[in-house]
Each structure stands twice: as structure tokens, then as C-alpha cells.
Design a protein around this motif. Sequence first.
Motif, short mmCIF file in Angstrom:
data_model
loop_
_atom_site.label_atom_id
_atom_site.label_comp_id
_atom_site.label_asym_id
_atom_site.label_seq_id
_atom_site.Cartn_x
_atom_site.Cartn_y
_atom_site.Cartn_z
N VAL A 115 0.73 -1.16 -0.01
CA VAL A 115 0.00 -0.02 -0.05
C VAL A 115 0.91 1.32 -0.06
O VAL A 115 1.72 1.29 0.78
CB VAL A 115 -1.03 0.16 1.09
CG1 VAL A 115 -1.97 1.24 1.15
CG2 VAL A 115 -1.90 -0.98 1.33
N VAL A 116 0.67 2.13 -0.99
CA VAL A 116 1.09 3.55 -0.90
C VAL A 116 0.33 4.37 -0.82
O VAL A 116 -0.78 4.52 -1.73
CB VAL A 116 2.13 3.66 -2.06
CG1 VAL A 116 2.90 5.02 -2.08
CG2 VAL A 116 3.13 2.56 -2.10
N SER A 117 0.13 5.46 0.13
CA SER A 117 -0.92 6.31 -0.01
C SER A 117 -0.38 8.02 -0.24
O SER A 117 1.10 8.16 -0.19
CB SER A 117 -1.62 6.47 1.37
OG SER A 117 -2.57 7.38 1.78
N GLY A 118 -1.18 8.72 -0.77
CA GLY A 118 -0.86 10.19 -1.00
C GLY A 118 0.23 10.21 -2.27
O GLY A 118 0.80 11.07 -2.41
N VAL A 119 -0.43 9.34 -3.24
CA VAL A 119 0.35 9.33 -4.51
C VAL A 119 0.24 10.47 -5.32
O VAL A 119 -0.91 11.11 -5.46
CB VAL A 119 0.16 8.08 -5.25
CG1 VAL A 119 0.74 7.91 -6.67
CG2 VAL A 119 0.57 6.80 -4.50
N LYS A 130 7.62 2.22 -9.38
CA LYS A 130 8.07 3.34 -8.53
C LYS A 130 6.87 4.47 -8.74
O LYS A 130 6.72 4.86 -9.77
CB LYS A 130 9.48 3.67 -8.71
CG LYS A 130 10.65 2.80 -8.66
CD LYS A 130 11.79 3.25 -8.96
CE LYS A 130 12.83 2.18 -8.98
NZ LYS A 130 14.29 2.90 -9.29
N VAL A 131 6.51 4.94 -7.67
CA VAL A 131 5.67 5.85 -7.50
C VAL A 131 6.11 7.14 -6.51
O VAL A 131 7.01 6.78 -5.75
CB VAL A 131 4.20 5.51 -7.05
CG1 VAL A 131 3.76 4.57 -7.97
CG2 VAL A 131 4.34 4.81 -5.77
N LYS A 132 5.76 8.20 -6.75
CA LYS A 132 6.22 9.55 -6.04
C LYS A 132 4.71 9.76 -5.06
O LYS A 132 3.72 9.75 -5.29
CB LYS A 132 6.31 10.69 -6.76
CG LYS A 132 6.88 12.11 -5.91
CD LYS A 132 7.01 12.92 -7.26
CE LYS A 132 7.45 14.38 -6.74
NZ LYS A 132 7.72 15.63 -7.48
N ARG A 133 5.04 9.94 -3.73
CA ARG A 133 4.14 10.26 -2.94
C ARG A 133 4.64 11.44 -1.94
O ARG A 133 5.59 11.79 -1.56
CB ARG A 133 3.83 9.11 -1.84
CG ARG A 133 5.00 8.55 -1.02
CD ARG A 133 4.49 7.43 -0.28
NE ARG A 133 3.57 7.78 0.66
CZ ARG A 133 3.45 7.87 2.20
NH1 ARG A 133 5.05 7.83 2.57
NH2 ARG A 133 2.79 8.36 2.88
N GLU A 145 9.62 2.43 -4.29
CA GLU A 145 9.57 1.11 -5.08
C GLU A 145 8.55 0.30 -4.37
O GLU A 145 8.55 -0.13 -3.35
CB GLU A 145 10.91 0.46 -5.28
CG GLU A 145 10.99 -0.53 -6.31
CD GLU A 145 12.37 -1.14 -6.19
OE1 GLU A 145 12.28 -2.06 -7.29
OE2 GLU A 145 13.21 -0.66 -5.71
N VAL A 146 7.34 -0.14 -5.34
CA VAL A 146 6.36 -1.00 -4.59
C VAL A 146 6.86 -2.40 -5.38
O VAL A 146 6.89 -2.70 -6.44
CB VAL A 146 5.08 -0.63 -5.24
CG1 VAL A 146 4.05 -1.24 -4.51
CG2 VAL A 146 4.91 0.85 -4.79
N LYS A 147 6.82 -3.25 -4.43
CA LYS A 147 7.20 -4.84 -4.82
C LYS A 147 6.26 -5.91 -4.62
O LYS A 147 6.33 -6.96 -5.21
CB LYS A 147 8.52 -5.11 -4.05
CG LYS A 147 9.96 -4.18 -4.41
CD LYS A 147 11.09 -4.80 -3.79
CE LYS A 147 12.13 -3.82 -4.09
NZ LYS A 147 13.59 -4.69 -3.39
#
Length: 321
Positions: A115-119, A130-133, A145-147
Motif C-alpha cells: 500500500v502507498v498513500s498520497g500518490v 516506482k511511485v512518488k508520494r 518502489e512497490v514490490k
Amino acid sequence: MSVLIFVELDNGSIKKTSLEAVTYGAEVAKATGTTATALAIGTSDASELAKAGAYGAAKVLHANATELANENAMAYASVLAAAIQQENSEVVILPKSGLCDAMSARAAAKLGASVVSGVTDLPDLSNGFKVKRSIFTGKAFANVEVKGAVKILGIKKNAVEAVAGSGTAEVVVFSPSLVGGDFVAKVISQEKASGELSLTEADIIVSGGRGMKGPDNWQPLLDLAHALGAATGCSKPVSDLDWRPHHEHIGQTGIKVAPNLYIACGISGAIQHLAGVNSSKVIVAINKDPEAPFFKAADYGIVGDVFDILPRLTKAVLDTK
């Protein structure tokens, strides 16, 4: 396989932030050579849900069981997890909100997902995923980096512009199995502000602080908000003093907003308030104190008495219509 996008509903209509999420998800689907599927939970007409197609969704799964009428994060998370598994989705997109944060965390636990929030940007697929948050209440950014095999992304408001095309989406009834454990917590009732623009959805917000001098002096601010078609907000001291409703409290301990335009009237600019507004695209501060901290964070500043400035701004807006 498809990119799955959860869309929030407000009185049966798709929220603006969710249309942004659909646009984002459609771009990810295009980049990965897949299709975009939306998931809606709750009461809505098929014609309304089909509008997601104009923003890039090929299909909308609609879960509309009676027990899902009220927003229940536990049950909604189970529906989301079931949709992820049915669609074999490796990327899942949700708008950033209180409900979606709770859903994504629970769904990730069920599926072992990342989980990545605030992308804030589309993923970089050149070498992995890879995402920027946004971090530190918008003061900095992190490249992550999301694996995980399943990647759940919470998209910050205004990360992309939702621009409607001409397509429509196929609406399909979705009836996943739900168990009693999904309803251990029950929503007994909901109280929603009516006749007002939602702060989290508003493009323009006019907000007031203690410089408004009391609960009976709010009309000039309300007049400007009405002229602009804006939502109204306030600082924490104002809500604590019961000058304005608590659901208008903006700040670190209140609602965090990201409008295109935020007008702060008589708000000094304490760090707790700035933490709730610094994702705004343009900030205008109005304060008679030229040393007010808000001026350091604002894109534009007006030094003057709000009771003199606000009527002038309102007149200027109305004169342009």
C-alpha cells in the motif's frame, strides 16, 4: 488482468476525486497494456456509473446489497478484496480519503498487498514499479518502489486532471460473498451536512479564522463563497469556540484539503492549519497583520481588514459575471 479503481459515491453520484482516480487508473492501464475496471459500492443508477467510461473505465462492477447501503470500511474492504481477486488485478487505485484509507489497509492485510498513500504522479515503470508520494503533510516527496504482487495506491486529490471523453462503461452487478465478521462494526446512522459543498471535493474554499471576530460577522465571507461557488471552512480555534460547525474545521486535526484556490481570511497561519491546506494549488491570505505567518506560505497576500477586503472581492467577482 485489469487495473481496478474504487469510486466513492455521494448520494448516488461519483465524486470528483474518484473521477480523478479513474483517469489515473486508465493511464496506468494504458501504460501496462491492460484495461481499467471501476468498483462502486452502494446505491446508484447504472446511467450514473456508466459515466466512468468517459474517464477511461471499460467496466464498472456495482455491489449494491442492502447491507452495503452505509459506508462500512470492514465490509467495503472485503468487497474490494473480492473484486481484486475476481479481476486478477495487480494495480488497485483509490482516491485519498478517510474511507479509502481504511479500506485499502484492510484489503492489503487480507491479500498481502503493498500500500502507498498520497500518490501524486503516475508510476515510473522503466525499472520496476516506482511511485512518488507526498510526505510530511505535503512538505516533501518520497519516491517509493512497490514490490508486492498486488499494489494498492491512494491517489492524492489533483494528482491528475479528470477530463471527460465520450465513452461509456459497461455496468455489471457484483455480488461477492460477505460473512458476519464483516459487520462486527455496524453503521447505525449517518449525519451529513446538506446543502453545502464538500470541503474535500471543492475546487475553491473560503476559510475564516479568529480575525472574523465572532460568529455574527461571517456574512461577508459567506457572500464571497457564494459568489465564487466555493465551500466554506474555518480554523480550529473558530470551531472550538463554536463560531462555525466542527465539520468545517480545516487543519492537521481536522479536514485536509487540496482545492485549486484556498482563500484564508483572518487566519494567522499556525503550522497545524497550514498542514491541512498546503496541498492547495493557489493560496491567498488576507490579514491586517503584515507579519502573519500565513503570508510566508501564501502565493498571494492582501494586507488589510477582512471586513473591508471581502466585500470588494465579492463585488469584483459579481461584476465579472
